[in-house]
Motif scaffolding. Structure first.
Motif, PDB file in Angstrom:
ATOM      1  N   ARG A 126       0.832  -1.205   0.000  1.00 48.38           N
ATOM      2  CA  ARG A 126       0.000   0.000   0.000  1.00 48.38           C
ATOM      3  C   ARG A 126       0.870   1.261   0.000  1.00 48.38           C
ATOM      4  O   ARG A 126       0.576   2.238  -0.693  1.00 48.38           O
ATOM      5  N   TYR A 127       1.953   1.217   0.763  1.00 51.31           N
ATOM      6  CA  TYR A 127       2.891   2.351   0.811  1.00 51.31           C
ATOM      7  C   TYR A 127       3.465   2.613  -0.584  1.00 51.31           C
ATOM      8  O   TYR A 127       3.566   3.756  -1.037  1.00 51.31           O
ATOM      9  N   ALA A 128       3.842   1.537  -1.284  1.00 53.45           N
ATOM     10  CA  ALA A 128       4.439   1.683  -2.610  1.00 53.45           C
ATOM     11  C   ALA A 128       3.444   2.287  -3.597  1.00 53.45           C
ATOM     12  O   ALA A 128       3.807   3.147  -4.416  1.00 53.45           O
ATOM     13  N   ILE A 129       2.193   1.853  -3.547  1.00 54.36           N
ATOM     14  CA  ILE A 129       1.177   2.395  -4.457  1.00 54.36           C
ATOM     15  C   ILE A 129       0.940   3.872  -4.171  1.00 54.36           C
ATOM     16  O   ILE A 129       0.840   4.694  -5.095  1.00 54.36           O
ATOM     17  N   CYS A 130       0.870   4.237  -2.875  1.00 58.31           N
ATOM     18  CA  CYS A 130       0.679   5.643  -2.519  1.00 58.31           C
ATOM     19  C   CYS A 130       1.842   6.490  -3.028  1.00 58.31           C
ATOM     20  O   CYS A 130       1.646   7.597  -3.542  1.00 58.31           O
ATOM     21  N   SER A 131       3.069   5.991  -2.895  1.00 63.30           N
ATOM     22  CA  SER A 131       4.234   6.734  -3.372  1.00 63.30           C
ATOM     23  C   SER A 131       4.201   6.894  -4.888  1.00 63.30           C
ATOM     24  O   SER A 131       4.525   7.963  -5.421  1.00 63.30           O
ATOM     25  N   ALA A 132       3.809   5.825  -5.589  1.00 60.59           N
ATOM     26  CA  ALA A 132       3.770   5.888  -7.047  1.00 60.59           C
ATOM     27  C   ALA A 132       2.707   6.870  -7.534  1.00 60.59           C
ATOM     28  O   ALA A 132       2.927   7.609  -8.503  1.00 60.59           O
ATOM     29  N   VAL A 133       1.555   6.898  -6.869  1.00 53.84           N
ATOM     30  CA  VAL A 133       0.499   7.848  -7.257  1.00 53.84           C
ATOM     31  C   VAL A 133       0.943   9.278  -6.971  1.00 53.84           C
ATOM     32  O   VAL A 133       0.739  10.183  -7.780  1.00 53.84           O
ATOM     33  N   ALA A 134       1.587   9.487  -5.809  1.00 51.37           N
ATOM     34  CA  ALA A 134       2.047  10.835  -5.465  1.00 51.37           C
ATOM     35  C   ALA A 134       3.113  11.316  -6.445  1.00 51.37           C
ATOM     36  O   ALA A 134       3.149  12.495  -6.817  1.00 51.37           O
ATOM     37  N   ALA A 135       3.984  10.402  -6.891  1.00 54.16           N
ATOM     38  CA  ALA A 135       5.039  10.782  -7.837  1.00 54.16           C
ATOM     39  C   ALA A 135       4.477  11.136  -9.204  1.00 54.16           C
ATOM     40  O   ALA A 135       5.106  11.887  -9.960  1.00 54.16           O
ATOM     41  N   SER A 136       3.282  10.619  -9.538  1.00 52.31           N
ATOM     42  CA  SER A 136       2.701  10.918 -10.848  1.00 52.31           C
ATOM     43  C   SER A 136       2.205  12.351 -10.950  1.00 52.31           C
ATOM     44  O   SER A 136       1.771  12.776 -12.023  1.00 52.31           O
ATOM     45  N   VAL A 214      -4.227   5.225 -18.323  1.00 51.62           N
ATOM     46  CA  VAL A 214      -5.584   5.760 -18.177  1.00 51.62           C
ATOM     47  C   VAL A 214      -6.268   5.018 -17.033  1.00 51.62           C
ATOM     48  O   VAL A 214      -6.365   3.783 -17.049  1.00 51.62           O
ATOM     49  N   ILE A 215      -6.742   5.765 -16.035  1.00 52.70           N
ATOM     50  CA  ILE A 215      -7.353   5.173 -14.838  1.00 52.70           C
ATOM     51  C   ILE A 215      -8.815   5.596 -14.798  1.00 52.70           C
ATOM     52  O   ILE A 215      -9.128   6.795 -14.834  1.00 52.70           O
ATOM     53  N   TYR A 216      -9.705   4.620 -14.724  1.00 52.89           N
ATOM     54  CA  TYR A 216     -11.144   4.859 -14.771  1.00 52.89           C
ATOM     55  C   TYR A 216     -11.815   4.185 -13.581  1.00 52.89           C
ATOM     56  O   TYR A 216     -11.195   3.423 -12.838  1.00 52.89           O
ATOM     57  N   LYS A 217     -13.098   4.490 -13.409  1.00 52.45           N
ATOM     58  CA  LYS A 217     -13.859   3.835 -12.333  1.00 52.45           C
ATOM     59  C   LYS A 217     -14.850   2.829 -12.891  1.00 52.45           C
ATOM     60  O   LYS A 217     -14.945   1.706 -12.424  1.00 52.45           O
ATOM     61  N   GLU A 218     -15.616   3.228 -13.906  1.00 57.20           N
ATOM     62  CA  GLU A 218     -16.609   2.340 -14.522  1.00 57.20           C
ATOM     63  C   GLU A 218     -16.250   2.136 -15.989  1.00 57.20           C
ATOM     64  O   GLU A 218     -16.001   3.102 -16.714  1.00 57.20           O
ATOM     65  N   ASN A 236      -8.357  -0.003 -13.437  1.00 54.44           N
ATOM     66  CA  ASN A 236      -9.494   0.391 -12.613  1.00 54.44           C
ATOM     67  C   ASN A 236      -8.960   0.999 -11.322  1.00 54.44           C
ATOM     68  O   ASN A 236      -8.027   0.476 -10.723  1.00 54.44           O
ATOM     69  N   VAL A 237      -9.559   2.097 -10.885  1.00 50.03           N
ATOM     70  CA  VAL A 237      -9.039   2.809  -9.718  1.00 50.03           C
ATOM     71  C   VAL A 237      -9.111   1.965  -8.450  1.00 50.03           C
ATOM     72  O   VAL A 237      -8.318   2.152  -7.517  1.00 50.03           O
ATOM     73  N   SER A 238     -10.026   1.008  -8.406  1.00 49.68           N
ATOM     74  CA  SER A 238     -10.128   0.150  -7.225  1.00 49.68           C
ATOM     75  C   SER A 238      -9.153  -1.012  -7.270  1.00 49.68           C
ATOM     76  O   SER A 238      -9.067  -1.775  -6.300  1.00 49.68           O
ATOM     77  N   ARG A 239      -8.426  -1.162  -8.366  1.00 50.03           N
ATOM     78  CA  ARG A 239      -7.442  -2.246  -8.492  1.00 50.03           C
ATOM     79  C   ARG A 239      -6.135  -1.694  -9.062  1.00 50.03           C
ATOM     80  O   ARG A 239      -5.631  -2.173 -10.088  1.00 50.03           O
ATOM     81  N   LEU A 240      -5.602  -0.678  -8.408  1.00 58.76           N
ATOM     82  CA  LEU A 240      -4.348  -0.079  -8.860  1.00 58.76           C
ATOM     83  C   LEU A 240      -3.216  -1.089  -8.720  1.00 58.76           C
ATOM     84  O   LEU A 240      -3.112  -1.798  -7.717  1.00 58.76           O
ATOM     85  N   ASN A 241      -2.365  -1.125  -9.725  1.00 59.50           N
ATOM     86  CA  ASN A 241      -1.295  -2.125  -9.783  1.00 59.50           C
ATOM     87  C   ASN A 241       0.049  -1.400  -9.873  1.00 59.50           C
ATOM     88  O   ASN A 241       0.272  -0.581 -10.769  1.00 59.50           O
ATOM     89  N   LEU A 242       0.947  -1.702  -8.934  1.00 60.20           N
ATOM     90  CA  LEU A 242       2.247  -1.041  -8.914  1.00 60.20           C
ATOM     91  C   LEU A 242       3.063  -1.350 -10.162  1.00 60.20           C
ATOM     92  O   LEU A 242       3.878  -0.531 -10.599  1.00 60.20           O
ATOM     93  N   LEU A 243       2.861  -2.511 -10.768  1.00 61.58           N
ATOM     94  CA  LEU A 243       3.619  -2.871 -11.967  1.00 61.58           C
ATOM     95  C   LEU A 243       3.310  -1.930 -13.122  1.00 61.58           C
ATOM     96  O   LEU A 243       4.129  -1.763 -14.033  1.00 61.58           O
ATOM     97  N   THR A 260     -14.536  10.571 -12.169  1.00 56.54           N
ATOM     98  CA  THR A 260     -15.078   9.684 -11.128  1.00 56.54           C
ATOM     99  C   THR A 260     -13.969   8.897 -10.428  1.00 56.54           C
ATOM    100  O   THR A 260     -14.018   8.673  -9.217  1.00 56.54           O
ATOM    101  N   ALA A 261     -12.938   8.499 -11.187  1.00 60.36           N
ATOM    102  CA  ALA A 261     -11.820   7.782 -10.578  1.00 60.36           C
ATOM    103  C   ALA A 261     -11.049   8.697  -9.636  1.00 60.36           C
ATOM    104  O   ALA A 261     -10.596   8.274  -8.564  1.00 60.36           O
ATOM    105  N   PHE A 262     -10.906   9.972 -10.031  1.00 60.44           N
ATOM    106  CA  PHE A 262     -10.177  10.928  -9.193  1.00 60.44           C
ATOM    107  C   PHE A 262     -10.911  11.159  -7.870  1.00 60.44           C
ATOM    108  O   PHE A 262     -10.278  11.262  -6.815  1.00 60.44           O
TER     109      PHE A 262
END
Length: 348
Positions: A126-136, A214-218, A236-243, A260-262
């Motif tokens: 979870r920490y890694a995903i948060c860091s990757a999103v913040a870096a984007s 591209v990150i979407y919700k529906e 999908n925003v509910s299944r973010l993948n660090l890879l 909606t994803a944001f």
């Protein structure tokens, strides 16, 4: 260089799904974009979870032992390696079985029960995903990674929710060009090359750079619209993948968020569950040298160098400190020596 000194906007603008222009409505920035950026955590998690799609392989259990061979023993001036039986062919008498032999087995034959997969702690993932999103959200990291975002108005790049209903690639291309992200797609398209090495005959013939994510919700057709663009990945925003958020373990993937994803980011990653910095200010030298710290620390002690021990029998100054009379005694001895020498010279 120092991640703590980044500046992130409080709100994010929204691009229209028709013309790509920024509309007047804005969204508050989710708290995840202020999470600490830890390249070390991202690299560790990426290198471990990327091993979890490997398939087991091994050499045949019988490989190298599918021949009849026996050692000749000692006394024949040859090595004791097993040798092929029989005669009438070059093969007879040749060494077999050993890893140093032609047609022998390998050393330590590989087994399918090797430890292929790696478990990574959930909090670290979870920490890694948060860091990757913040870096984007940092243009410098996006450009350092090689993304073409010169024409993008701002990052994070958010588009209206109507994009999720796109079903034609023509609509996706028009949107990408309108928001200035199509240069990154072109970069990925032009980078497609034949792989070097044996992988080209193992169903991975071509390599290609990564484009926008591209990150979407529906999914109301958005995956059909964007899936044929070179280098574009959909998540999908509910299944973010660090890879996909940090390919190769490198931060700074160019992400395009639907509205909606944001909004959903704030619900999936609320501020009270995000990782916190161990230090608000990572410049340790500046902290130590600050007036507040220097005012309360004790003063620096004088460093006395250890005295060099000198022999008083060879050094008169040290002897005088030990015995002040030594100077008078030495002078008297010198005068007596000179007096005797003078008397001897007169007698001769």
């Amino acid at each position: 260089k120092q991640w703590y000194q980044r500046r992130v906007a409080i709100t994010a603008g929204i691009h229209g799904c028709e013309d790509g222009a920024l509309i007047s409505r804005q969204l508050p920035l989710p708290a995840i974009f202020k999470a600490p950026i830890r390249p070390d955590v991202v690299h560790f998690v990426h290198s471990n979870i990327s091993k979890n799609h490997r398939q087991a392989y091994a050499v045949s259990k019988e490989a190298g032992h599918q021949t009849s061979a026996e050692s000749w023993g000692t006394g024949r001036a040859v090595a004791r390696i097993p040798r092929v039986r029989g005669g009438g062919t070059h093969r007879s008498g040749q060494g077999a079985y050993g890893n140093m032999c032609r047609s022998g087995r390998m050393f330590a034959p590989t087994k399918t029960w090797r430890k292929w997969h790696r478990r990574v702690n959930r909090k670290m993932r979870r920490y890694a995903i948060c860091s990757a999103v913040a870096a984007s959200a940092l243009p410098a990291l996006l450009m350092a990674r090689g993304h073409k975002v010169d024409k993008v108005a701002e990052v994070p790049c958010v588009v209206e929710a109507g994009v999720e209903s796109f079903s034609k690639t023509k609509q996706a291309v028009t949107l990408m060009k309108a928001i200035g992200a199509y240069d990154d797609v072109e970069k990925a398209k032009e980078s497609r090359k034949v792989r070097t090495g044996v992988g080209k005959i193992r169903n991975r013939r071509h390599t290609m750079r990564k484009g926008p994510l591209v990150i979407y919700k529906e999914d109301n057709g958005i995956t059909q619209a964007f899936r044929n663009l070179p280098g574009v990945t959909l998540l999908n925003v509910s299944r973010l993948n660090l890879l996909h958020l940090a390919p190769g373990g490198h931060l700074g993937r160019f992400c395009i968020w639907t509205e909606t994803a944001f909004k959903a980011l704030g619900e999936i990653y609320p501020s009270d569950s995000l990782p916190r910095d161990m230090m608000k200010n990572g410049d340790l030298t500046r902290i130590i040298n600050s007036d507040e710290i220097q005012r309360v620390v004790r003063p620096v002690k004088d460093q006395r160098r250890p005295a060099i021990k000198k022999n008083p029998l060879k050094n008169i100054n040290v002897m005088v400190r030990l015995n002040p009379y030594a100077k008078i005694a030495k002078r008297a001895a010198t005068l007596a020596l000179l007096k005797r020498a003078k008397a001897r010279a007169v007698a001769n």
